[in-house]
Scaffold this motif. Structure first.
Motif, PDB file in Angstrom:
ATOM      1  N   GLU A  91       0.844  -1.194   0.000  1.00  0.00           N
ATOM      2  CA  GLU A  91       0.000   0.000   0.000  1.00  0.00           C
ATOM      3  C   GLU A  91       0.877   1.241   0.000  1.00  0.00           C
ATOM      4  O   GLU A  91       1.873   1.311   0.709  1.00  0.00           O
ATOM      5  CB  GLU A  91      -0.870   0.055   1.254  1.00  0.00           C
ATOM      6  CG  GLU A  91      -1.886  -1.037   1.350  1.00  0.00           C
ATOM      7  CD  GLU A  91      -2.661  -0.959   2.645  1.00  0.00           C
ATOM      8  OE1 GLU A  91      -3.356   0.058   2.861  1.00  0.00           O
ATOM      9  OE2 GLU A  91      -2.547  -1.903   3.441  1.00  0.00           O
ATOM     10  N   LYS A 122      -3.430   3.653  -2.910  1.00  0.00           N
ATOM     11  CA  LYS A 122      -3.366   2.450  -3.745  1.00  0.00           C
ATOM     12  C   LYS A 122      -2.941   1.232  -2.928  1.00  0.00           C
ATOM     13  O   LYS A 122      -2.073   1.323  -2.070  1.00  0.00           O
ATOM     14  CB  LYS A 122      -2.356   2.637  -4.879  1.00  0.00           C
ATOM     15  CG  LYS A 122      -2.773   3.640  -5.927  1.00  0.00           C
ATOM     16  CD  LYS A 122      -1.742   3.662  -7.033  1.00  0.00           C
ATOM     17  CE  LYS A 122      -2.058   4.682  -8.095  1.00  0.00           C
ATOM     18  NZ  LYS A 122      -0.991   4.761  -9.086  1.00  0.00           N
ATOM     19  N   VAL A 181      -1.932  -2.809  -3.931  1.00  0.00           N
ATOM     20  CA  VAL A 181      -1.775  -3.775  -5.024  1.00  0.00           C
ATOM     21  C   VAL A 181      -1.184  -5.088  -4.520  1.00  0.00           C
ATOM     22  O   VAL A 181      -0.495  -5.128  -3.501  1.00  0.00           O
ATOM     23  CB  VAL A 181      -0.889  -3.227  -6.184  1.00  0.00           C
ATOM     24  CG1 VAL A 181      -1.482  -1.980  -6.779  1.00  0.00           C
ATOM     25  CG2 VAL A 181       0.519  -2.987  -5.726  1.00  0.00           C
ATOM     26  N   SER A 209       2.522  -0.152 -11.621  1.00  0.00           N
ATOM     27  CA  SER A 209       1.592   0.981 -11.605  1.00  0.00           C
ATOM     28  C   SER A 209       1.830   1.913 -10.421  1.00  0.00           C
ATOM     29  O   SER A 209       1.431   3.079 -10.455  1.00  0.00           O
ATOM     30  CB  SER A 209       0.139   0.489 -11.596  1.00  0.00           C
ATOM     31  OG  SER A 209      -0.207  -0.018 -10.322  1.00  0.00           O
ATOM     32  N   LEU A 210       2.501   1.422  -9.387  1.00  0.00           N
ATOM     33  CA  LEU A 210       2.772   2.275  -8.223  1.00  0.00           C
ATOM     34  C   LEU A 210       3.866   3.298  -8.495  1.00  0.00           C
ATOM     35  O   LEU A 210       3.819   4.404  -7.973  1.00  0.00           O
ATOM     36  CB  LEU A 210       3.149   1.421  -7.004  1.00  0.00           C
ATOM     37  CG  LEU A 210       2.045   0.564  -6.403  1.00  0.00           C
ATOM     38  CD1 LEU A 210       2.601  -0.270  -5.256  1.00  0.00           C
ATOM     39  CD2 LEU A 210       0.893   1.416  -5.917  1.00  0.00           C
TER      40      LEU A 210
END
Length: 87
Positions: free
Chosen positions: A36, A40, A42, A52-53
């Protein structure tokens, strides 16, 4: 479930190669592992999710693991993220 705050000490942050290694580390465990950052959350075993982070060096994240090997998973992910040289 184990949850721990960690700091990314990998000089390049979590760009392509370090993300791939982190996903490999997480994938060794049966536990569910999530990362986290801000809003977000994932799956640490998902290379696309992790990419994507876009996490830079020095970023604080929260890692959570849930399952029979959660302690080992958290320890090894922290060991990888705190390494100042890439394996």
């Amino acid at each position: 479930m184990v949850t721990k705050k960690m700091t990314i000490n990998i000089p390049t942050g979590l760009e392509a190669r370090p993300v791939a290694i982190l996903v490999q580390v997480a994938s060794q465990y049966d536990s569910s592992i999530y990362i986290e950052c801000e809003e977000k959350k994932v799956n640490a075993k998902s290379i696309m999710g992790m990419m994507s982070l876009g996490l830079p060096a020095g970023e604080e994240i929260i890692v959570s693991a849930n399952g029979k090997d959660e302690e080992a998973a958290i320890q090894n992910i922290e060991k990888y993220l705190s390494s100042e040289s890439q394996q």
